[in-house]
Design a protein around this motif. Structure first.
Motif, PDB file in Angstrom:
ATOM      1  N   UNK A 173      40.068  51.858  42.696  1.00 51.75           N
ATOM      2  CA  UNK A 173      38.748  51.361  43.069  1.00 51.75           C
ATOM      3  C   UNK A 173      38.472  51.875  44.478  1.00 51.75           C
ATOM      4  N   UNK A 174      37.386  52.599  44.642  1.00 57.81           N
ATOM      5  CA  UNK A 174      37.035  53.173  45.940  1.00 57.81           C
ATOM      6  C   UNK A 174      36.130  52.193  46.684  1.00 57.81           C
ATOM      7  N   UNK A 175      36.634  51.676  47.798  1.00 56.31           N
ATOM      8  CA  UNK A 175      35.859  50.767  48.639  1.00 56.31           C
ATOM      9  C   UNK A 175      35.263  51.508  49.835  1.00 56.31           C
ATOM     10  N   UNK A 176      35.672  52.742  50.029  1.00 62.66           N
ATOM     11  CA  UNK A 176      35.178  53.564  51.131  1.00 62.66           C
ATOM     12  C   UNK A 176      33.814  54.139  50.768  1.00 62.66           C
ATOM     13  N   UNK A 177      32.981  54.398  51.778  1.00 61.44           N
ATOM     14  CA  UNK A 177      31.682  55.013  51.492  1.00 61.44           C
ATOM     15  C   UNK A 177      31.856  56.340  50.761  1.00 61.44           C
ATOM     16  N   UNK A 178      31.309  56.412  49.574  1.00 60.10           N
ATOM     17  CA  UNK A 178      31.330  57.633  48.773  1.00 60.10           C
ATOM     18  C   UNK A 178      30.446  57.398  47.558  1.00 60.10           C
ATOM     19  N   UNK A 179      30.234  58.429  46.767  1.00 60.75           N
ATOM     20  CA  UNK A 179      29.415  58.269  45.556  1.00 60.75           C
ATOM     21  C   UNK A 179      30.137  57.415  44.516  1.00 60.75           C
ATOM     22  N   UNK A 190      32.078  43.819  42.115  1.00 59.59           N
ATOM     23  CA  UNK A 190      32.211  44.676  40.929  1.00 59.59           C
ATOM     24  C   UNK A 190      33.683  44.929  40.638  1.00 59.59           C
ATOM     25  N   UNK A 191      34.457  45.202  41.690  1.00 60.78           N
ATOM     26  CA  UNK A 191      35.893  45.447  41.508  1.00 60.78           C
ATOM     27  C   UNK A 191      36.584  44.227  40.898  1.00 60.78           C
ATOM     28  N   UNK A 192      36.221  43.035  41.350  1.00 63.49           N
ATOM     29  CA  UNK A 192      36.834  41.810  40.818  1.00 63.49           C
ATOM     30  C   UNK A 192      36.511  41.674  39.329  1.00 63.49           C
ATOM     31  N   UNK A 193      35.285  41.970  38.946  1.00 60.31           N
ATOM     32  CA  UNK A 193      34.909  41.893  37.529  1.00 60.31           C
ATOM     33  C   UNK A 193      35.662  42.931  36.706  1.00 60.31           C
ATOM     34  N   UNK A 194      35.723  44.153  37.201  1.00 60.65           N
ATOM     35  CA  UNK A 194      36.432  45.208  36.473  1.00 60.65           C
ATOM     36  C   UNK A 194      37.918  44.911  36.379  1.00 60.65           C
ATOM     37  N   UNK A 195      38.485  44.350  37.443  1.00 63.59           N
ATOM     38  CA  UNK A 195      39.921  44.043  37.466  1.00 63.59           C
ATOM     39  C   UNK A 195      40.321  43.151  36.286  1.00 63.59           C
ATOM     40  N   UNK A 196      39.460  42.210  35.944  1.00 61.32           N
ATOM     41  CA  UNK A 196      39.756  41.291  34.838  1.00 61.32           C
ATOM     42  C   UNK A 196      39.876  42.026  33.507  1.00 61.32           C
ATOM     43  N   UNK A 197      39.361  43.233  33.432  1.00 60.90           N
ATOM     44  CA  UNK A 197      39.358  44.008  32.194  1.00 60.90           C
ATOM     45  C   UNK A 197      40.509  45.020  32.113  1.00 60.90           C
ATOM     46  N   UNK A 198      41.247  45.178  33.209  1.00 56.23           N
ATOM     47  CA  UNK A 198      42.319  46.173  33.285  1.00 56.23           C
ATOM     48  C   UNK A 198      43.563  45.661  32.555  1.00 56.23           C
ATOM     49  N   UNK A 199      44.164  46.528  31.754  1.00 53.35           N
ATOM     50  CA  UNK A 199      45.427  46.215  31.097  1.00 53.35           C
ATOM     51  C   UNK A 199      46.441  45.825  32.178  1.00 53.35           C
ATOM     52  N   UNK A 200      47.154  44.698  32.017  1.00 53.17           N
ATOM     53  CA  UNK A 200      48.107  44.258  33.043  1.00 53.17           C
ATOM     54  C   UNK A 200      49.214  45.275  33.344  1.00 53.17           C
ATOM     55  N   UNK A 201      49.446  46.232  32.464  1.00 52.15           N
ATOM     56  CA  UNK A 201      50.474  47.252  32.704  1.00 52.15           C
ATOM     57  C   UNK A 201      50.007  48.317  33.692  1.00 52.15           C
TER      58      UNK A 201
END
Length: 129
Positions: A28-34, A41-52
């Motif tokens: 997850x890129x938190x630095x200024x970039x495209x 958004x990262x917290x929401x996406x994190x919940x969807x990531x396979x725990x492995x």
């Protein structure tokens, strides 16, 4: 042993693809970039990531407090620094956080590679990515 990291995850489809691909890390890129995303958004996406799959937060010259907030919320498993963070910065970060640190460098001949206290060194281009 080869490890695969997919970086710049921004949408649900990216997470689904990473889960399906069975990669080792996502970024997850938190630095200024495209490819930058917000903490929310990262917290929401994190919940969807396979725990492995380990989640890496990518930062550039961020205040330590910002990184700590994201780490304490359980959004990331590793910290990747892509800026001018020096050893004093790494010490300050380590004093308040136990997550592994990846330090990106663009010049593999620099003394940073040999003397860094980062857990991992990532050799990358000057602009990253």
């Amino acid at each position: 042993m080869t490890k695969i990291k997919l970086c710049g995850m921004q949408r649900e489809e990216h997470i689904e693809w990473a889960n399906e691909a069975g990669c080792d890390y996502i970024g997850f890129v938190f630095a200024p970039s495209r490819r930058q995303i917000s903490r929310e958004v990262a917290a929401d996406l994190r919940r969807r990531v396979n725990p492995a799959i380990a989640v890496v937060g990518v930062f550039v010259d961020e205040p330590v407090e910002h990184i700590i907030r994201i780490a304490e919320e359980g959004i990331i498993d590793l910290i990747q620094l892509h800026g001018r963070e020096d050893e004093a910065y790494l010490r300050a970060l380590r004093s308040v956080c136990s997550l592994p640190i990846i330090k990106a460098v663009c010049n593999p001949h620099t003394t940073v590679v040999e003397s860094s206290t980062a857990d991992y060194i990532l050799l990358d281009g000057a602009k990253g990515g």
